[in-house]
Design a protein around this motif. Structure first.
Motif, PDB file in Angstrom:
ATOM      1  N   ARG A   1      33.966  27.289 -24.199  1.00  8.47           N
ATOM      2  CA  ARG A   1      32.866  27.999 -24.862  1.00  8.47           C
ATOM      3  C   ARG A   1      31.709  27.068 -25.208  1.00  8.47           C
ATOM      4  N   PHE A   2      31.986  25.779 -25.401  1.00  3.34           N
ATOM      5  CA  PHE A   2      30.947  24.853 -25.847  1.00  3.34           C
ATOM      6  C   PHE A   2      30.976  23.616 -24.953  1.00  3.34           C
ATOM      7  N   ASN A   3      29.965  23.463 -24.110  1.00  2.09           N
ATOM      8  CA  ASN A   3      29.827  22.304 -23.233  1.00  2.09           C
ATOM      9  C   ASN A   3      28.647  21.471 -23.719  1.00  2.09           C
ATOM     10  N   LEU A   4      28.902  20.210 -23.991  1.00  3.32           N
ATOM     11  CA  LEU A   4      27.883  19.350 -24.580  1.00  3.32           C
ATOM     12  C   LEU A   4      27.917  17.984 -23.908  1.00  3.32           C
ATOM     13  N   SER A   5      26.728  17.453 -23.577  1.00  6.11           N
ATOM     14  CA  SER A   5      26.593  16.111 -23.011  1.00  6.11           C
ATOM     15  C   SER A   5      25.497  15.375 -23.751  1.00  6.11           C
ATOM     16  N   GLY A   6      25.637  14.070 -23.848  1.00  6.07           N
ATOM     17  CA  GLY A   6      24.627  13.274 -24.524  1.00  6.07           C
ATOM     18  C   GLY A   6      24.633  11.847 -24.027  1.00  6.07           C
ATOM     19  N   ALA A   7      23.546  11.134 -24.269  1.00  6.60           N
ATOM     20  CA  ALA A   7      23.444   9.735 -23.851  1.00  6.60           C
ATOM     21  C   ALA A   7      22.390   9.037 -24.690  1.00  6.60           C
ATOM     22  N   VAL A   8      22.600   7.745 -24.894  1.00  3.33           N
ATOM     23  CA  VAL A   8      21.556   6.859 -25.416  1.00  3.33           C
ATOM     24  C   VAL A   8      21.394   5.742 -24.395  1.00  3.33           C
ATOM     25  N   PHE A   9      20.179   5.236 -24.235  1.00  2.86           N
ATOM     26  CA  PHE A   9      19.943   4.258 -23.179  1.00  2.86           C
ATOM     27  C   PHE A   9      18.872   3.269 -23.586  1.00  2.86           C
ATOM     28  N   GLN A  10      18.923   2.123 -22.947  1.00  2.00           N
ATOM     29  CA  GLN A  10      17.876   1.112 -23.055  1.00  2.00           C
ATOM     30  C   GLN A  10      17.539   0.650 -21.652  1.00  2.00           C
ATOM     31  N   SER A  11      16.259   0.699 -21.296  1.00  2.00           N
ATOM     32  CA  SER A  11      15.816   0.282 -19.966  1.00  2.00           C
ATOM     33  C   SER A  11      14.853  -0.887 -20.080  1.00  2.00           C
ATOM     34  N   GLU A  12      15.064  -1.867 -19.228  1.00  2.00           N
ATOM     35  CA  GLU A  12      14.156  -2.998 -19.113  1.00  2.00           C
ATOM     36  C   GLU A  12      13.392  -2.849 -17.802  1.00  2.00           C
ATOM     37  N   TYR A  13      12.122  -2.596 -17.912  1.00  2.00           N
ATOM     38  CA  TYR A  13      11.248  -2.267 -16.785  1.00  2.00           C
ATOM     39  C   TYR A  13      10.397  -3.499 -16.501  1.00  2.00           C
ATOM     40  N   THR A  14      10.630  -4.168 -15.369  1.00  5.30           N
ATOM     41  CA  THR A  14       9.954  -5.430 -15.088  1.00  5.30           C
ATOM     42  C   THR A  14       9.220  -5.371 -13.756  1.00  5.30           C
ATOM     43  N   ASP A  15       8.232  -6.267 -13.624  1.00  7.73           N
ATOM     44  CA  ASP A  15       7.402  -6.358 -12.408  1.00  7.73           C
ATOM     45  C   ASP A  15       6.786  -5.010 -12.055  1.00  7.73           C
ATOM     46  N   MET A  16       6.381  -4.254 -13.077  1.00  6.93           N
ATOM     47  CA  MET A  16       5.842  -2.916 -12.863  1.00  6.93           C
ATOM     48  C   MET A  16       4.626  -2.955 -11.931  1.00  6.93           C
ATOM     49  N   GLN A  17       4.616  -2.031 -10.975  1.00  7.16           N
ATOM     50  CA  GLN A  17       3.493  -1.899 -10.052  1.00  7.16           C
ATOM     51  C   GLN A  17       2.416  -1.049 -10.729  1.00  7.16           C
ATOM     52  N   ILE A  18       1.385  -1.702 -11.198  1.00  6.03           N
ATOM     53  CA  ILE A  18       0.307  -1.013 -11.901  1.00  6.03           C
ATOM     54  C   ILE A  18      -0.771  -0.618 -10.904  1.00  6.03           C
ATOM     55  N   THR A  19      -1.018   0.685 -10.815  1.00  8.80           N
ATOM     56  CA  THR A  19      -2.007   1.232  -9.882  1.00  8.80           C
ATOM     57  C   THR A  19      -3.197   1.740 -10.673  1.00  8.80           C
ATOM     58  N   ARG A  20      -4.376   1.189 -10.389  1.00  8.25           N
ATOM     59  CA  ARG A  20      -5.569   1.624 -11.092  1.00  8.25           C
ATOM     60  C   ARG A  20      -6.744   1.682 -10.126  1.00  8.25           C
ATOM     61  N   GLN A  21      -7.616   2.673 -10.330  1.00 11.80           N
ATOM     62  CA  GLN A  21      -8.894   2.732  -9.615  1.00 11.80           C
ATOM     63  C   GLN A  21      -9.977   2.831 -10.677  1.00 11.80           C
ATOM     64  N   GLU A  22     -10.884   1.858 -10.651  1.00 16.20           N
ATOM     65  CA  GLU A  22     -11.873   1.782 -11.720  1.00 16.20           C
ATOM     66  C   GLU A  22     -13.271   1.564 -11.167  1.00 16.20           C
ATOM     67  N   PRO A  23     -14.277   2.158 -11.811  1.00 20.62           N
ATOM     68  CA  PRO A  23     -15.658   1.790 -11.492  1.00 20.62           C
ATOM     69  C   PRO A  23     -15.873   0.306 -11.798  1.00 20.62           C
ATOM     70  N   THR A  24     -16.703  -0.359 -11.014  1.00 19.39           N
ATOM     71  CA  THR A  24     -16.956  -1.784 -11.241  1.00 19.39           C
ATOM     72  C   THR A  24     -18.378  -1.994 -11.733  1.00 19.39           C
ATOM     73  N   THR A  25     -18.612  -3.196 -12.287  1.00 16.05           N
ATOM     74  CA  THR A  25     -19.956  -3.535 -12.758  1.00 16.05           C
ATOM     75  C   THR A  25     -20.927  -3.719 -11.599  1.00 16.05           C
ATOM     76  N   LEU A  26     -20.401  -3.761 -10.356  1.00 14.58           N
ATOM     77  CA  LEU A  26     -21.244  -3.956  -9.178  1.00 14.58           C
ATOM     78  C   LEU A  26     -21.511  -2.666  -8.425  1.00 14.58           C
ATOM     79  N   GLY A  27     -21.005  -1.551  -8.920  1.00 19.20           N
ATOM     80  CA  GLY A  27     -21.090  -0.290  -8.192  1.00 19.20           C
ATOM     81  C   GLY A  27     -19.890  -0.127  -7.288  1.00 19.20           C
ATOM     82  N   GLY A  28     -19.467   1.095  -7.071  1.00 18.76           N
ATOM     83  CA  GLY A  28     -18.280   1.347  -6.267  1.00 18.76           C
ATOM     84  C   GLY A  28     -17.041   1.463  -7.135  1.00 18.76           C
ATOM     85  N   ILE A  29     -15.904   1.622  -6.457  1.00 18.78           N
ATOM     86  CA  ILE A  29     -14.628   1.806  -7.138  1.00 18.78           C
ATOM     87  C   ILE A  29     -13.662   0.762  -6.616  1.00 18.78           C
TER      88      ILE A  29
END
Length: 750
Positions: free
Chosen positions: A537-565
């Motif tokens: 009658r009662f089904n229950l699941s749970g979890a606690v976690f800790q993640s270490e996220y390293t060397d993240m690939q950061i993707t950004r597109q930004e206007p520049t001070t020289l014009g363009g992206i």
């Protein structure tokens, strides 16, 4: 700041979560054990072998076909409303491209060459590209969402988790046909047909066809075309041959054609050179886009599954698959009839995969070992049309070829009758070749997109380079069956997302782009449990976690001070992510059921190095890149700190059948569209309310349904772009989830 990562806190939280079932203690209710047998013994294949859900040492959410049907689920984005700590949405500027984040890890940018952070699998076939991956729900058995890195059994690019879409198996004994028609808001008209037919005692064929049409939630006020409409055809066909009891061969093919109009979004800031008519429109589903209404997405796939039982304890499995797709479309970033910032685009992809598995199940040892091969290609081209700059068009074209080889194994040992140890690992080698070409043209659009009169200008990028990435990702878990009703587990797992090349890279702004970027990694420590009380009658699941996220690939597109992206993809950040999840189902009475889920995340960047392109006062070179650590102001994107859902299902006998009423609600806390706050785009906390009513005849041949979604007509963003400034038309645009809709369905089964 409080941390879940401290072992004492983890143990305390887990103990409190495990005690939850007993806190719900109530007077005994009338019980019919058979009524709950299906829920109590849900079988999943999260570890590539059939297991009872309660025995799997993984945080997993399962949605069965019946549950999805009772909710009137349209496509897999419904998983966001039922899965804790998950974001599953239609990508910005598209109709059927998928973005997914689980536990703060994913990939928002669907550009070819970028790898997703959450793996999508259809019948154990990896879908490498997100285009046409917002799968409509038809002819399925269940959907499994595996949270946390799945690098051992599902390979690279499952650093956040994996979504497994499992289609229905065919009836090998009797022919059957199911027809479903749906009618709803905005002139929605859908038709879904599925069925199978045994041709001989060991050969059965089947298939499914789904046709979806709907007018737009809004209108393109420039062209008069529908905006946010739907025009999708999808099919699956299959044949299964079982020449002996030990051998099963299944051949499948599928396809999707999406001719919905381009989704241009809605302007959130005033156009700098226009009048009041270019302010944000009153209706967020309307647009003033003038870049066109042509859009087509298609994908095709085929797969051959072979299972051969060598002995009762040993099975060999082969999965051979081929997929290809193509997209032609456009996004009008400025949302006006002017070509201020328009992006016509073309994508194409193709992949071949081969997987061999050896599954074994002996007295005290079970597991799977295998080999995996992928040969994939993704290519594309787009124009960045800057109508106020000359006019200037920056043409970008690129291709990435990937050859991946992996060997893996995951083995479980029953140390005692109640204690099991699982050990797994995967070795992966990726070989990639990236080619990027980027050039300026004077004129509106380049020759590739129809302007043969465009004048060629500066070549900004032109290179071909190779890269190889070789990694080993382990997993280990301990499972203790504390009782027949309660299973506890602890695990460590690692996943990595492959490196590659930035298909937008500008070698003038960022010369190092030719060297590409490296893999990113997620290491997760998890404590959890699965339980089933009161005779199911009662089904229950749970979890606690800790993640270490390293060397993240950061993707950004930004206007520049020289014009363009300028586009940046760098292994520039690391973060620590802690969280907890709780989900369950309880039969309050024999005909009244509640489902609930809660997820909490607390994440913090340890480092976030950002590149800023500035003019060099003493050239050459003309520009320099200045790194700055912005970790103090960065936050996880597309990751609310709190997610929750609650639904009830009440059933009652009515008119020779069964009536089921299912109201539901889901909640998402505040979230940022990108790592840095953008007040005009970021989404405040919101709740969605849905309700469904279905009636099924006693013979199970007829089902009628009425489904209402977003009943409060909540206005909420699911994506956005941020290009402020006069040169870019102050192009800050948002993309929105569906408004209030109603759908009526009629299903007949033969």
């Amino acid at each position: 700041m409080k941390r879940f990562g401290d072992p004492a806190r983890l143990a305390l939280l887990l103990a409190s979560v495990c005690a939850t079932p007993f806190a719900f203690a109530a007077p005994a209710m009338a019980q019919d054990e058979a009524s709950y047998e299906e829920d109590e013994n849900i079988v999943v294949t999260a570890r590539r072998r059939e297991e009872n859900l309660q025995d799997v040492p993984i945080a997993i959410t399962v949605q069965t076909a019946e549950q999805l049907d009772q909710r009137g689920a349209e496509n897999i984005t419904v998983l966001q409303e039922t899965t804790p700590n998950a974001t599953v949405q239609v990508a910005r500027g598209s109709n059927s491209t998928l973005i997914a984040f689980i536990r703060g890890v994913g990939q928002q940018d669907p550009l070819w060459g970028f790898e997703p952070g959450v793996g999508l699998y259809v019948d154990d076939v990896y879908i490498a590209r997100p285009q046409a991956a917002v799968l409509d729900i038809f002819d399925i058995e269940r959907i499994e969402v595996l949270r946390g890195p799945q690098g051992t059994l599902y390979g690279r690019n499952t650093v956040g988790g994996a979504v497994r879409y499992v289609t229905s198996m065919m009836d090998t004994e009797e022919a059957h046909l199911r027809t479903r028609f749906q009618f709803g808001s905005y002139n929605q008209m859908d038709a879904i047909l599925s069925g199978s037919m045994p041709l001989t005692e060991n050969l059965v064929v089947g298939g499914a066809l789904a046709l979806y049409t709907r007018d737009g939630y809004g209108e393109n006020l420039v062209t008069g075309a529908e905006h946010y409409n739907k025009d999708v055809d999808a099919y699956r066909i299959s044949a299964q041959w079982t020449p002996t009891d030990a051998l099963t061969i299944r051949l499948t093919a599928d396809g999707v054609d999406d001719d919905s109009n381009p989704r241009h979004g809605s302007r959130l800031a005033s156009f700098p050179a226009g009048g009041p008519s270019y302010d944000p429109l009153p209706d967020v589903y309307d647009t003033r886009a003038g870049s066109g209404d042509e859009n087509h997405v298609e994908t095709r796939g085929s797969a051959l599954h072979i299972d051969y039982e060598l002995t009762p304890n040993l099975t060999v499995r082969s999965i051979t698959a081929h997929r290809e797709g193509q997209t032609n479309g456009t996004i009008d970033f400025d949302n006006t009839e002017f070509p201020t910032l328009d992006i016509p685009a073309f994508y194409a992809d193709e992949q071949f995969t081969q997987e061999f598995q050896l599954l074994f199940d002996y007295d005290r040892i079970q597991g799977v070992a295998g080999l995996y091969y992928l040969d994939g290609m993704a290519e594309g081209a787009f124009d960045t049309v800057l109508g106020f700059a000359g006019p200037l068009t920056i043409f970008t074209q690129g291709r990435v070829d990937t050859e991946s080889l992996a060997a893996f194994a995951d083995v479980s040992f029953d140390v005692t009758d109640t204690l099991a140890l699982s050990v797994g690992g995967r070795w992966t080698r990726d070989e990639k070749t990236g080619q990027v070409y980027r050039q300026n043209f004077t004129g509106i659009r380049s020759p590739f997109f129809g302007n043969g009169a465009a004048v060629p200008g500066l070549v900004r990028t032109n290179y071909t380079n190779d890269a190889e990435f070789e990694e080993f990702t382990p997993r280990v878990s301990v499972t203790w069956e504390a009782s027949e009703a309660l299973t506890l587990y602890g695990s460590y797992s690692q996943g990595f997302k492959s490196g590659g090349f930035d298909m937008r890279g500008d070698a003038i702004f960022t010369p190092d782009t030719v060297n590409g970027y490296q893999p990113e990694f997620v290491d997760t420590y998890e404590l959890g449990f699965h339980s089933s009380f009161w005779q199911g009658r009662f089904n229950l699941s749970g979890a606690v976690f800790q993640s270490e996220y390293t060397d993240m690939q950061i993707t950004r597109q930004e206007p520049t001070t020289l014009g363009g992206i300028a586009s940046f993809v760098d292994n520039a950040a690391s973060a620590e992510i802690n969280g907890a999840e709780l989900e369950g189902r309880v039969f309050l009475t024999d005909n009244f059921t509640a489902n609930f889920a809660v997820g909490y995340i607390e994440g913090e960047f340890n480092e976030y190095m950002s590149n800023t392109v500035v003019a060099n006062p003493a050239p050459p070179p003309a520009t320099i890149v200045v790194p700055i650590d912005l970790s103090g102001s960065a936050a996880l994107q597309n990751t609310p700190d709190l997610t929750a859902s609650l639904s009830f299902t009440y059933t009652a006998a009515l008119a020779g059948g069964e009536l089921a009423i299912t109201p539901s609600a889901s909640y998402r806390g505040d979230s940022q569209m990108f790592e840095f706050a953008t007040p005009a785009l970021d989404q405040d906390a919101y709740a969605l309310y849905n309700a469904s009513v279905t009636w099924t005849s006693e013979s199970d041949r007829i089902r009628l349904g009425l489904h209402g979604h977003n009943l409060a007509d909540e206005e909420y963003r699911v994506g956005g772009y941020n290009f402020p400034g006069a040169l870019f038309g102050n192009s800050i645009i948002g993309f929105y989830g569906p408004p209030q809709t109603w759908t009526a369905s009629v299903e007949v089964r033969f």
